[in-house]
Design an enzyme around this catalytic site. Sequence first.
Site, PDB file in Angstrom:
ATOM      1  N   ASP A  83      -1.484   5.052  -3.758  1.00 56.45           N
ATOM      2  CA  ASP A  83      -1.450   4.975  -2.043  1.00 56.45           C
ATOM      3  C   ASP A  83      -2.280   3.611  -0.992  1.00 56.45           C
ATOM      4  O   ASP A  83      -3.020   4.249  -0.621  1.00 56.45           O
ATOM      5  CB  ASP A  83      -1.116   5.878  -1.179  1.00 56.45           C
ATOM      6  CG  ASP A  83      -0.325   6.688   0.618  1.00 56.45           C
ATOM      7  OD1 ASP A  83       0.189   5.483   0.287  1.00 56.45           O
ATOM      8  OD2 ASP A  83      -0.756   7.121   1.068  1.00 56.45           O
ATOM      9  N   CYS A  84      -1.203   2.795  -1.410  1.00 52.83           N
ATOM     10  CA  CYS A  84      -2.283   1.083  -0.944  1.00 52.83           C
ATOM     11  C   CYS A  84      -1.574   0.474   0.174  1.00 52.83           C
ATOM     12  O   CYS A  84      -1.745  -0.080   1.228  1.00 52.83           O
ATOM     13  CB  CYS A  84      -2.685   0.348  -2.194  1.00 52.83           C
ATOM     14  SG  CYS A  84      -3.541   0.873  -3.386  1.00 52.83           S
ATOM     15  N   LYS A  85      -0.172   0.808   0.198  1.00 50.20           N
ATOM     16  CA  LYS A  85       0.451   0.228   1.490  1.00 50.20           C
ATOM     17  C   LYS A  85       0.626  -0.599   1.378  1.00 50.20           C
ATOM     18  O   LYS A  85       0.314  -1.797   2.805  1.00 50.20           O
ATOM     19  CB  LYS A  85       0.701   1.059   2.724  1.00 50.20           C
ATOM     20  CG  LYS A  85       1.338   2.775   2.300  1.00 50.20           C
ATOM     21  CD  LYS A  85       0.693   3.621   3.973  1.00 50.20           C
ATOM     22  CE  LYS A  85       1.493   5.336   4.038  1.00 50.20           C
ATOM     23  NZ  LYS A  85       0.368   5.610   3.413  1.00 50.20           N
ATOM     24  N   ARG A  86       0.015  -1.939   0.084  1.00 55.87           N
ATOM     25  CA  ARG A  86       0.441  -2.970   0.225  1.00 55.87           C
ATOM     26  C   ARG A  86       1.629  -4.014   1.371  1.00 55.87           C
ATOM     27  O   ARG A  86       2.075  -3.510   0.350  1.00 55.87           O
ATOM     28  CB  ARG A  86      -0.609  -3.098  -0.702  1.00 55.87           C
ATOM     29  CG  ARG A  86      -1.514  -2.858  -1.252  1.00 55.87           C
ATOM     30  CD  ARG A  86      -2.567  -3.104  -0.808  1.00 55.87           C
ATOM     31  NE  ARG A  86      -3.986  -3.354  -1.249  1.00 55.87           N
ATOM     32  CZ  ARG A  86      -4.768  -1.690  -0.874  1.00 55.87           C
ATOM     33  NH1 ARG A  86      -4.436  -1.445   0.711  1.00 55.87           N
ATOM     34  NH2 ARG A  86      -5.978  -2.334  -0.892  1.00 55.87           N
ATOM     35  N   ASP A 136      -1.705   2.523   7.962  1.00 54.43           N
ATOM     36  CA  ASP A 136      -1.218   4.108   7.911  1.00 54.43           C
ATOM     37  C   ASP A 136      -1.670   4.362   8.751  1.00 54.43           C
ATOM     38  O   ASP A 136      -1.695   4.408  10.153  1.00 54.43           O
ATOM     39  CB  ASP A 136      -2.504   4.069   6.347  1.00 54.43           C
ATOM     40  CG  ASP A 136      -1.778   5.255   5.067  1.00 54.43           C
ATOM     41  OD1 ASP A 136      -1.251   6.485   5.970  1.00 54.43           O
ATOM     42  OD2 ASP A 136      -2.008   4.814   4.039  1.00 54.43           O
TER      43      ASP A 136
END
Lengths: 309, 309
Positions: free
Chosen positions: A103-106, B108
């Site tokens: 879960d890095c939301k890159r 996030d």
Amino acid sequence: MIDRLIDRIIELQNPTCVGLDTNFDYLPDDMKMDKSGDEITTFETATERITEFNMNIIDKICDIVPAVKVQVAYYEMYGYEGLKAFDYTLNYARGRGMIVIADCKRNDIGSTASCYSKAYLGSTCVNGKKIKSFPADMLTVNGYLGSDGITPFVDDIKANDKSIFALVKTSNPSSGELQNLKLENGEYVYERMGALVNEWGKDTVGKYGYSEVGAVVGATHPEEAEKLRKQLPNTFFLIPGYGAQGGNAQMLKVCFDSHGLGGIVNNSRGIICAYKKPEYSGMNYYDAARAACIAMQQDLQSAIGKMGK
Amino acid sequence: MIDRLIDRIIELQNPTCVGLDTNFDYLPDDMKMDKSGDEITTFETATERITEFNMNIIDKICDIVPAVKVQVAYYEMYGYEGLKAFDYTLNYARGRGMIVIADCKRNDIGSTASCYSKAYLGSTCVNGKKIKSFPADMLTVNGYLGSDGITPFVDDIKANDKSIFALVKTSNPSSGELQNLKLENGEYVYERMGALVNEWGKDTVGKYGYSEVGAVVGATHPEEAEKLRKQLPNTFFLIPGYGAQGGNAQMLKVCFDSHGLGGIVNNSRGIICAYKKPEYSGMNYYDAARAACIAMQQDLQSAIGKMGK
């Protein structure tokens, strides 16, 4: 990879993902001390303990939970030693047969997105030798930059049997500030993002009708989730917000199709910090985590019903 | 930190930021070999060479360029050893008096954003001992999640004299897919994001009239950049897209105010790979980088004019 995830969800009758958002502060007091009984005060030792904590939880849940989601922010805050623990945790969970979501939301422009994709979904060449960096099966991404920032990930998905989840409607209270803006054509921004997600994944639909490009859709926003499920019949949902953030099984059942499929529900603190709750008092952290997983599975089953045709 | 950056831009008459997006492939051939003349084929040695390359460039430009932007994706692709090189590079550049922008586009929900903020702008507690992770002065972030995903960064900005830049209008070709959607009130999504950026920064305006919450605005989209400069008189711009991506000084001068202030222009490959260009042939990579910085400074000065009142 989405088919393998759904196979495993059906096999275990459990659409749960355990979030290993392992803050050192969450560890039991005895794990915060070193062997001589002194308090740990370095990243190096703290992250060794975080890894040990993760391994013990993985060992206890890998036969009943299909996937873990490892939130990289909780590792980056311990510097590169934290990233070493992140890497080790991904490897260990995969070794125990779990599907691993980084879960890095890159997000970035194409040439840079390509580096991120190599880091998590592909491999990096050094003088022609391919080396794996962080071995994830699935990765979360943020699509604010548009298609050319996502294409590099989609290429690696196809080449290496991986999946991504793009943020569509996030679980946090302020998510509507951007995502629920209404466009001049009557659509909302999150619906437009959903349409892009569908477009990015359309060539990768698997045997259950879901594509390798999924969407992050928060359990805390059932109205939007219900609209998105109808709009996106081929898009699998990663569903955060259950538990500590206020989402529950009744709110999120709209994310699932008539076969009880279509989503995986994440719970982080509710599982890894379960040992601090009164109902699990006297249990160690990993047994409490397992018990909390079983309770969550039952809760989800009662709302969603049987998974699979 | 924004005042310190602007002070330095005025002092050097140079609104340039050098992007250390150091792919191992960019290194001169002799740096790709180990001491015994064999090809390097491990992350450990490759990232040592990347660090050495960065240090030599920093040494050669720190007296004429105010800031470096270090793009973390180019380090993550070498695993945690890459992050060690990232950390070392940030520290080294700060030690040479440069302002360091960690280009991470982090995003996030609030509790997780708070971890990212600790990682780059604050510090992490281990049993009450505060430890620095990645020592940046400024950080790029992505605001798709809305205010509660940005507030943790703003708190650390105020506490620790740091800055952030939020993506508003990015330099890539597809950026319009989301960012240029028109809302029902006639506004564009990027303008709405700009308004949020202004709101997030309004309590942090410094002596030059610019706040600690800046905006990423691509040089490749002059029409939007001009509108944003008018809409956001208190917002400093980080301007990517100059050089390899097609932006030039004439296109980006709309980002600057009547005193020649208001933005910093990034160039990555155009500087660190300058030694491969015909006009710098025969020069080593760091001398070529310095020469390319001087050429860029002259190009920007010719379009923007004198910086400062």
